[in-house]
Design a protein around this motif. Structure first.
Motif, PDB file in Angstrom:
ATOM      1  N   SER A 153       0.813  -1.205   0.000  1.00  8.58           N
ATOM      2  CA  SER A 153       0.000   0.000   0.000  1.00  8.58           C
ATOM      3  C   SER A 153       0.850   1.260   0.000  1.00  8.58           C
ATOM      4  CB  SER A 153      -0.910   0.000   1.230  1.00  8.58           C
ATOM      5  OG  SER A 153      -0.100   0.139   2.381  1.00  8.58           O
ATOM      6  N   ALA A 154       0.272   2.322  -0.558  1.00 10.06           N
ATOM      7  CA  ALA A 154       0.907   3.639  -0.508  1.00 10.06           C
ATOM      8  C   ALA A 154      -0.150   4.630  -0.036  1.00 10.06           C
ATOM      9  CB  ALA A 154       1.421   4.017  -1.888  1.00 10.06           C
ATOM     10  N   LYS A 155       0.089   5.224   1.121  1.00 10.53           N
ATOM     11  CA  LYS A 155      -0.903   6.163   1.677  1.00 10.53           C
ATOM     12  C   LYS A 155      -0.325   7.572   1.628  1.00 10.53           C
ATOM     13  CE  LYS A 155      -3.992   3.228   3.626  1.00 10.53           C
ATOM     14  NZ  LYS A 155      -3.386   1.894   3.803  1.00 10.53           N
ATOM     15  N   GLN A 156      -1.140   8.495   1.137  1.00 14.77           N
ATOM     16  CA  GLN A 156      -0.654   9.869   1.060  1.00 14.77           C
ATOM     17  C   GLN A 156      -0.591  10.478   2.457  1.00 14.77           C
ATOM     18  OE1 GLN A 156      -2.261  12.125  -2.127  1.00 14.77           O
ATOM     19  NE2 GLN A 156      -0.515  13.533  -2.038  1.00 14.77           N
ATOM     20  N   ASP A 157       0.508  11.210   2.685  1.00 14.26           N
ATOM     21  CA  ASP A 157       0.687  11.878   3.974  1.00 14.26           C
ATOM     22  C   ASP A 157       1.370  13.202   3.664  1.00 14.26           C
ATOM     23  OD1 ASP A 157       0.972  12.507   6.635  1.00 14.26           O
ATOM     24  OD2 ASP A 157       2.805  11.315   6.880  1.00 14.26           O
ATOM     25  N   GLY A 158       0.558  14.253   3.476  1.00 13.49           N
ATOM     26  CA  GLY A 158       1.095  15.548   3.077  1.00 13.49           C
ATOM     27  C   GLY A 158       1.709  15.468   1.689  1.00 13.49           C
ATOM     28  N   GLU A 159       2.954  15.849   1.572  1.00 16.37           N
ATOM     29  CA  GLU A 159       3.658  15.842   0.282  1.00 16.37           C
ATOM     30  C   GLU A 159       4.171  14.458  -0.083  1.00 16.37           C
ATOM     31  OE1 GLU A 159       4.617  18.948  -1.796  1.00 16.37           O
ATOM     32  OE2 GLU A 159       2.653  18.987  -0.814  1.00 16.37           O
ATOM     33  N   ASP A 160       4.087  13.531   0.887  1.00 15.01           N
ATOM     34  CA  ASP A 160       4.694  12.211   0.697  1.00 15.01           C
ATOM     35  C   ASP A 160       3.660  11.110   0.520  1.00 15.01           C
ATOM     36  OD1 ASP A 160       7.120  13.423   1.079  1.00 15.01           O
ATOM     37  OD2 ASP A 160       7.368  12.705   3.156  1.00 15.01           O
ATOM     38  N   PHE A 161       4.140  10.008  -0.002  1.00 15.10           N
ATOM     39  CA  PHE A 161       3.414   8.743   0.100  1.00 15.10           C
ATOM     40  C   PHE A 161       4.204   7.855   1.054  1.00 15.10           C
ATOM     41  CE2 PHE A 161       1.568  10.266  -3.814  1.00 15.10           C
ATOM     42  CZ  PHE A 161       0.261   9.781  -3.757  1.00 15.10           C
ATOM     43  N   VAL A 162       3.481   7.073   1.848  1.00 15.41           N
ATOM     44  CA  VAL A 162       4.135   6.148   2.772  1.00 15.41           C
ATOM     45  C   VAL A 162       3.808   4.732   2.325  1.00 15.41           C
ATOM     46  CG1 VAL A 162       4.387   5.414   5.157  1.00 15.41           C
ATOM     47  CG2 VAL A 162       3.915   7.826   4.618  1.00 15.41           C
ATOM     48  N   LEU A 163       4.856   3.961   2.002  1.00 16.17           N
ATOM     49  CA  LEU A 163       4.661   2.625   1.427  1.00 16.17           C
ATOM     50  C   LEU A 163       4.935   1.521   2.440  1.00 16.17           C
ATOM     51  CD1 LEU A 163       5.094   4.492  -1.126  1.00 16.17           C
ATOM     52  CD2 LEU A 163       5.933   2.432  -2.270  1.00 16.17           C
ATOM     53  N   ASN A 164       4.049   0.501   2.397  1.00 15.18           N
ATOM     54  CA  ASN A 164       4.239  -0.692   3.219  1.00 15.18           C
ATOM     55  C   ASN A 164       3.888  -1.929   2.412  1.00 15.18           C
ATOM     56  OD1 ASN A 164       4.913  -0.087   6.171  1.00 15.18           O
ATOM     57  ND2 ASN A 164       3.359   1.467   5.668  1.00 15.18           N
ATOM     58  N   GLY A 165       4.622  -2.999   2.658  1.00 10.90           N
ATOM     59  CA  GLY A 165       4.296  -4.255   1.970  1.00 10.90           C
ATOM     60  C   GLY A 165       5.527  -5.039   1.552  1.00 10.90           C
ATOM     61  N   ASN A 166       5.286  -6.051   0.718  1.00 13.69           N
ATOM     62  CA  ASN A 166       6.377  -6.926   0.256  1.00 13.69           C
ATOM     63  C   ASN A 166       6.346  -7.061  -1.250  1.00 13.69           C
ATOM     64  OD1 ASN A 166       7.330  -8.074   2.930  1.00 13.69           O
ATOM     65  ND2 ASN A 166       5.124  -8.474   2.987  1.00 13.69           N
ATOM     66  N   LYS A 167       7.533  -7.150  -1.830  1.00 10.82           N
ATOM     67  CA  LYS A 167       7.661  -7.415  -3.263  1.00 10.82           C
ATOM     68  C   LYS A 167       8.566  -8.620  -3.411  1.00 10.82           C
ATOM     69  CE  LYS A 167       5.049  -4.371  -4.796  1.00 10.82           C
ATOM     70  NZ  LYS A 167       4.022  -4.638  -5.820  1.00 10.82           N
ATOM     71  N   CYS A 168       8.315  -9.437  -4.411  1.00  5.14           N
ATOM     72  CA  CYS A 168       9.132 -10.661  -4.481  1.00  5.14           C
ATOM     73  C   CYS A 168       9.826 -10.853  -5.819  1.00  5.14           C
ATOM     74  CB  CYS A 168       8.308 -11.875  -4.097  1.00  5.14           C
ATOM     75  SG  CYS A 168       7.088 -12.357  -5.289  1.00  5.14           S
ATOM     76  N   VAL A 169      10.899 -11.601  -5.755  1.00  2.60           N
ATOM     77  CA  VAL A 169      11.714 -12.004  -6.912  1.00  2.60           C
ATOM     78  C   VAL A 169      11.972 -10.816  -7.850  1.00  2.60           C
ATOM     79  CG1 VAL A 169      12.153 -13.916  -8.510  1.00  2.60           C
ATOM     80  CG2 VAL A 169      10.459 -14.198  -6.717  1.00  2.60           C
ATOM     81  N   VAL A 170      12.591  -9.788  -7.293  1.00  4.48           N
ATOM     82  CA  VAL A 170      12.898  -8.588  -8.067  1.00  4.48           C
ATOM     83  C   VAL A 170      14.296  -8.754  -8.674  1.00  4.48           C
ATOM     84  CG1 VAL A 170      13.036  -6.085  -8.055  1.00  4.48           C
ATOM     85  CG2 VAL A 170      11.545  -7.254  -6.416  1.00  4.48           C
ATOM     86  N   GLN A 171      14.319  -8.928  -9.984  1.00  2.00           N
ATOM     87  CA  GLN A 171      15.582  -9.222 -10.651  1.00  2.00           C
ATOM     88  C   GLN A 171      16.548  -8.042 -10.569  1.00  2.00           C
ATOM     89  OE1 GLN A 171      14.879 -10.977 -14.510  1.00  2.00           O
ATOM     90  NE2 GLN A 171      17.052 -10.860 -15.030  1.00  2.00           N
ATOM     91  N   ASN A 172      17.787  -8.357 -10.197  1.00  2.00           N
ATOM     92  CA  ASN A 172      18.872  -7.376 -10.127  1.00  2.00           C
ATOM     93  C   ASN A 172      18.601  -6.191  -9.202  1.00  2.00           C
ATOM     94  OD1 ASN A 172      19.289  -8.281 -13.422  1.00  2.00           O
ATOM     95  ND2 ASN A 172      20.995  -8.434 -11.990  1.00  2.00           N
ATOM     96  N   ALA A 173      17.750  -6.359  -8.219  1.00  2.00           N
ATOM     97  CA  ALA A 173      17.516  -5.289  -7.246  1.00  2.00           C
ATOM     98  C   ALA A 173      18.776  -5.050  -6.419  1.00  2.00           C
ATOM     99  CB  ALA A 173      16.352  -5.650  -6.323  1.00  2.00           C
ATOM    100  N   GLU A 174      19.534  -6.125  -6.230  1.00  2.20           N
ATOM    101  CA  GLU A 174      20.726  -6.098  -5.375  1.00  2.20           C
ATOM    102  C   GLU A 174      21.696  -4.969  -5.742  1.00  2.20           C
ATOM    103  OE1 GLU A 174      22.433  -9.971  -5.265  1.00  2.20           O
ATOM    104  OE2 GLU A 174      24.163  -9.355  -4.085  1.00  2.20           O
ATOM    105  N   THR A 175      21.846  -4.713  -7.039  1.00  2.00           N
ATOM    106  CA  THR A 175      22.825  -3.715  -7.461  1.00  2.00           C
ATOM    107  C   THR A 175      22.168  -2.440  -7.987  1.00  2.00           C
ATOM    108  OG1 THR A 175      22.901  -4.933  -9.532  1.00  2.00           O
ATOM    109  CG2 THR A 175      24.722  -5.285  -7.988  1.00  2.00           C
ATOM    110  N   ALA A 176      20.851  -2.392  -7.921  1.00  2.00           N
ATOM    111  CA  ALA A 176      20.144  -1.225  -8.469  1.00  2.00           C
ATOM    112  C   ALA A 176      20.370   0.000  -7.586  1.00  2.00           C
ATOM    113  CB  ALA A 176      18.650  -1.526  -8.576  1.00  2.00           C
ATOM    114  N   SER A 177      20.349   1.169  -8.227  1.00  2.00           N
ATOM    115  CA  SER A 177      20.398   2.405  -7.437  1.00  2.00           C
ATOM    116  C   SER A 177      18.971   2.871  -7.138  1.00  2.00           C
ATOM    117  CB  SER A 177      21.161   3.492  -8.193  1.00  2.00           C
ATOM    118  OG  SER A 177      20.572   3.707  -9.470  1.00  2.00           O
ATOM    119  N   HIS A 178      18.059   2.607  -8.073  1.00  2.00           N
ATOM    120  CA  HIS A 178      16.661   3.008  -7.911  1.00  2.00           C
ATOM    121  C   HIS A 178      15.741   1.874  -8.346  1.00  2.00           C
ATOM    122  CE1 HIS A 178      18.888   6.768  -8.201  1.00  2.00           C
ATOM    123  NE2 HIS A 178      17.884   7.355  -7.558  1.00  2.00           N
TER     124      HIS A 178
END
Ligand SMILES: Cc1cc2nc3c(=O)[nH]c(=O)nc-3n(C[C@H](O)[C@H](O)[C@H](O)COP(=O)(O)OP(=O)(O)OC[C@H]3O[C@@H](n4cnc5c(N)ncnc54)[C@H](O)[C@@H]3O)c2cc1C
Lengths: 374, 396
Positions: free
Chosen positions: A140-165
């Motif tokens: 989930s992403a909940k708006q909080d003023g200028e920001d969004f606040v994210l919570n949860g899980n993502k799985c099997v994200v390829q090459n996340a280990e070396t990603a900058s973004h």
């Protein structure tokens, strides 16, 4: 009608082919796969210097203005060496989402680095409960003023280990499987509450499980419109399937040609294995499956590029056949190599593992058959 | 025709269940101690530690239906680990062709699981064409020893083994199948070098074994010199009938369904998705048929006739079914089945991938499927080969 590559693309194909031949002996691949990043920084730099990272970016964004056909050329050659560098994760997936949804400021901030390889992207779209459904999102992403606040899980994200973004899909509204209400966020991996569990995948690549705990993203980090991320995801998934299928085609070619070569050398019962008719027919079947996949790859790629009606269905057909034919070709390549096919020493087994994983990425064979039939 | 188990069979089934539950491993127990105890307790039941051995060698002398019951009941249970090489492969050869001295020397340790054996048949140039083997055994002048030189490959557990049973060539005249001699010798000795082969997924179970001037006393030869092929062929049949794995596949199928049901899809589960469900159903149909193919083969055996053509089908179909089960388990695991090195996602996804990779060997060893089909064509359907028939039996 003409299925030949243009002169430019032929040159591109040749130079990538040379790069793969020179740098992707099985031994080097294994070495790089086991290194800390899981790929070769040197190769990544070469790929950037040769301009291949710039291929699918529009010229006004500092790119070369290529399309899915160029990506096809790249990925097919990469498939012949099982290239480890995060081209697919960063350029096809991550940048694919940005090209479609990034604001001008975001483009300004990101594209130069992505194109010169100093920034590296990944796309976190999958969730455990979702299986292959892009729209099944509970993070989930909940708006909080200028920001969004994210919570949860993502799985099997390829090459996340070396990603900058990393671009993450999260729900800003709607129910678990609604296509509306999914938003994409560009997140710096150093953000607080953003945690990775890194692991190798069976094909020698890398993936991560991601936990989001109150991760704050400024609203300028939304990719595309709030709540309209699904459309972007779907377009990126189509690109991804075309790219993976092209990679698979390269891999299949190696499998069936290696098998032909091996059976012509191996002698049992005082004759070459390739003299046994039953094995000849098997190799003919492998070859035909490969050609059928290639035809569907061309069909789906051209239809997507030309934005034709029926393109989506062709993408489903393609991914179905790639999974099914890939299994057939890979299993038979191992079988016809006998015990040798079971070893880590020959590349056959490594190609086998890669094709097995390609079937799972962005929906397996069954999943797309069902979508095709629907 | 009927398929009722008799009253005695039902009693036997109850006894087997009781035995398996009484002797099950209890968490925290010393594993090795439990393992050795298990075999000792099974032996005390009257040969339950060596179910397939004939009565005169200490086996239980079960009827075919009792064997069938045993196989079904033990499938999926946590039995102590065991290897087929001594108990299932060498022992039958010794029983048929070993002399009394050899029986006395080797059989007790095989039975007690004290000695680990490995099978030295295949060579780089002799896989499907096993009779093409070239490892040379030369008798010393005094006639007391063989000197063995050559290379064996794909030797499972050679790196853990104490002894190897080995096919060697003592003569090059005549047909390829002649001049093969069956020798036994220790692995841990001078002249024997074991080199690991890493298979898909990084496992080390098979090896290359280099043999350089290995000295083997003639007492370690089974039967006559040059007759090893005949002995080995009998052994291959033992190997093959054991490979169908039907009981285990039945257990694996139930697990697959359970795992697939744990994957929630909308209001249902993965088992409700048409493509997956129909693949599982097709597999189950084939397995149900094969179960009866096995029973028909057992019934033939019970009637005292040859195993019949059904038995040739068992290895082929049985291994293909095991492979499909492994593949479907990978598919059920979804994206997480790609995870390696450390388990992620559902627990079965990780082990499923390991099984899938390993399962590819099932249609290669113990007679590759293509060669198995050749055997059925020739021996069951009576289809003769023309040109290759000659080369096959021609000199090596
Ligand atoms: C995991 C594993 C464990 C093993 N363990 C042992 C062991 O403990 N001891 C031991 O001695 N050996 C062992 N083996 C070896 C096994 O028996 C051989 O791999 C098998 O006999 C096949 O031989 P090959 O590997 O040389 O393949 P090849 O004989 O070269 O066969 C390659 C391919 O050609 C096909 N082929 C061959 N001949 C014909 C034909 N006439 N017509 C049509 N097709 C044909 C085969 O079916 C196969 O698909 C093991 C093998 C594996 C993979």
């Amino acid at each position: 009608m003409n299925f030949d590559l243009s002169e430019e693309r032929t040159l591109l194909k040749d130079s990538i082919s040379r790069f793969v031949r020179d740098n992707y002996e099985l031994e080097s691949r294994i070495k790089h796969s086991q290194s800390s990043k899981g790929f070769s920084a040197e190769n990544w730099n070469s790929i950037a210097e040769l301009g291949w990272l710039a291929l699918p970016f529009p010229e006004e964004d500092g790119g070369i203005g290529g399309n899915q056909i160029d990506t096809m050329v790249v990925m097919e050659e990469f498939g012949k060496g099982m290239v480890l560098e995060p081209y697919f994760a960063s350029i096809v997936l991550g940048a694919g989402a940005l090209r479609r949804g990034a604001s001008d400021d975001m483009k300004e901030a990101m594209f130069e680095g992505v194109i010169d390889g100093s920034k590296q992207l990944a796309l976190a779209y999958a969730e455990s409960q979702a299986r292959f459904d892009l729209h099944d999102v509970v993070s989930s992403a909940k708006q909080d003023g200028e920001d969004f606040v994210l919570n949860g899980n993502k799985c099997v994200v390829q090459n996340a280990e070396t990603a900058s973004h990393i671009i993450v899909s999260a729900r800003t509204s709607g129910g678990q499987i609604d296509t509306d209400g999914i938003s994409l966020f560009l997140i710096d991996v150093n953000s607080e509450g953003f945690e990775l569990l890194n692991y190798p995948t069976v094909d020698g690549l890398r993936a991560s499980e991601i936990t989001l705990t109150n991760v704050r993203v400024n609203k300028t980090g939304v990719v595309g419109e709030v709540g309209a991320g699904f459309e972007i995801l779907q377009a990126v998934a189509n690109d991804a399937i075309l790219a993976l299928a092209a990679e698979a085609i390269g891999t299949m070619e190696m499998l069936y040609t290696d098998t032909i070569e091996y059976t012509q050398q191996r002698v049992q019962f005082d004759q070459k294995l390739s003299d046994f008719q039953v094995l000849q027919h098997r190799m003919v079947d492998m070859f035909m499956e490969y050609e059928q996949c290639k035809s569907l790859l061309y069909r789906a790629t051209l239809e997507v590029v030309e934005n034709r009606e029926g393109a989506q269905r062709s993408v489903h057909a393609l991914k179905h056949l790639i999974g099914k034919a890939g299994t057939f070709i890979a299993e038979n390549a191992v079988q016809l190599h006998g015990g040798m096919g079971m070893t880590e020493e020959l590349r056959i087994g490594h190609f086998f593992k890669r094709l097995t994983v390609i079937d799972m990425q962005f929906g397996n064979s069954d999943y797309h058959l069902e979508k095709f039939a629907a | 025709m009927d398929i009722e188990l008799s009253k005695t069979d039902l009693e036997f089934q109850a006894e087997v269940r009781q035995f398996l539950s009484d002797n099950a491993y209890k968490p925290g127990e010393d594993y090795n101690k439990w393992r050795m105890n298990w075999f000792a307790t099974a032996a005390a039941k009257g040969g339950w530690d060596v179910p397939k051995w004939p009565k005169e060698f200490g086996g239980p002398g079960w009827t075919p239906s009792q064997h069938y019951i045993w196989e079904r009941e033990k499938a999926g249970k946590n039995l102590p680990w065991d290897l087929p090489f001594g108990i299932g492969m060498l022992a039958p050869v010794l029983m048929a062709h070993g002399n009394q001295k050899q029986l006395d020397r080797f059989m007790p340790d095989i039975r007690a699981r004290k000695v680990i054996w490995c099978q030295g048949y295949s060579e780089p140039g002799a896989g499907s064409d096993l009779a093409n083997l070239q490892t040379k055994a030369e008798l010393t002048e005094d006639g007391k020893h063989y000197i063995v030189n050559g290379t064996k490959i794909w030797t499972t557990v050679a790196h853990m083994a104490d002894w190897i049973f080995c096919l060697t060539r003592t003569s090059n005249t005549g047909k390829k199948q002649e001049g093969i001699t069956f020798l036994l010798f220790p692995v841990k000795q001078e002249g024997v070098e074991v080199q690991p082969i890493i298979t898909l997924g990084g496992a080390h179970t098979v090896n290359t074994v280099f043999l350089t001037d290995v000295k083997v006393p003639v007492e370690n030869r089974i039967g006559e010199e040059g007759k090893g092929w005949t002995y080995a062929k009998g052994l291959l049949q033992h190997e093959r009938t054991g490979l169908a794995g039907i009981s285990n596949s039945l257990v694996a199928l139930a697990k697959l369904k359970k795992n697939a049901r744990s994957i929630i899809r909308g209001n249902g589960t993965l088992m409700d998705e048409p493509a997956f469900r129909s693949k599982v159903a097709e597999l189950e149909v084939d397995l149900h048929a094969l179960e009866y193919t096995e029973l028909r083969s057992l019934a033939n055996a019970a009637a005292g006739s040859d195993p019949g053509p059904e038995s040739s089908i068992l290895k082929l179909k049985g291994t293909e079914i095991q492979q499909r089960l492994a593949k479907l388990t990978v598919e059920a695991g979804g994206l997480h089945a790609a995870g390696w090195g450390q388990p992620v996602g559902p627990a079965f996804a990780h082990s499923g991938m390991q099984s899938y990779l390993g399962s590819r060997a099932y249609t290669i060893y113990g007679g590759a499927s293509e060669v198995q089909r050749d055997v059925i064509a020739k021996n069951v359907l009576g289809l003769k080969k023309k040109s290759s028939e000659k080369t096959r039996t021609g000199k090596g």
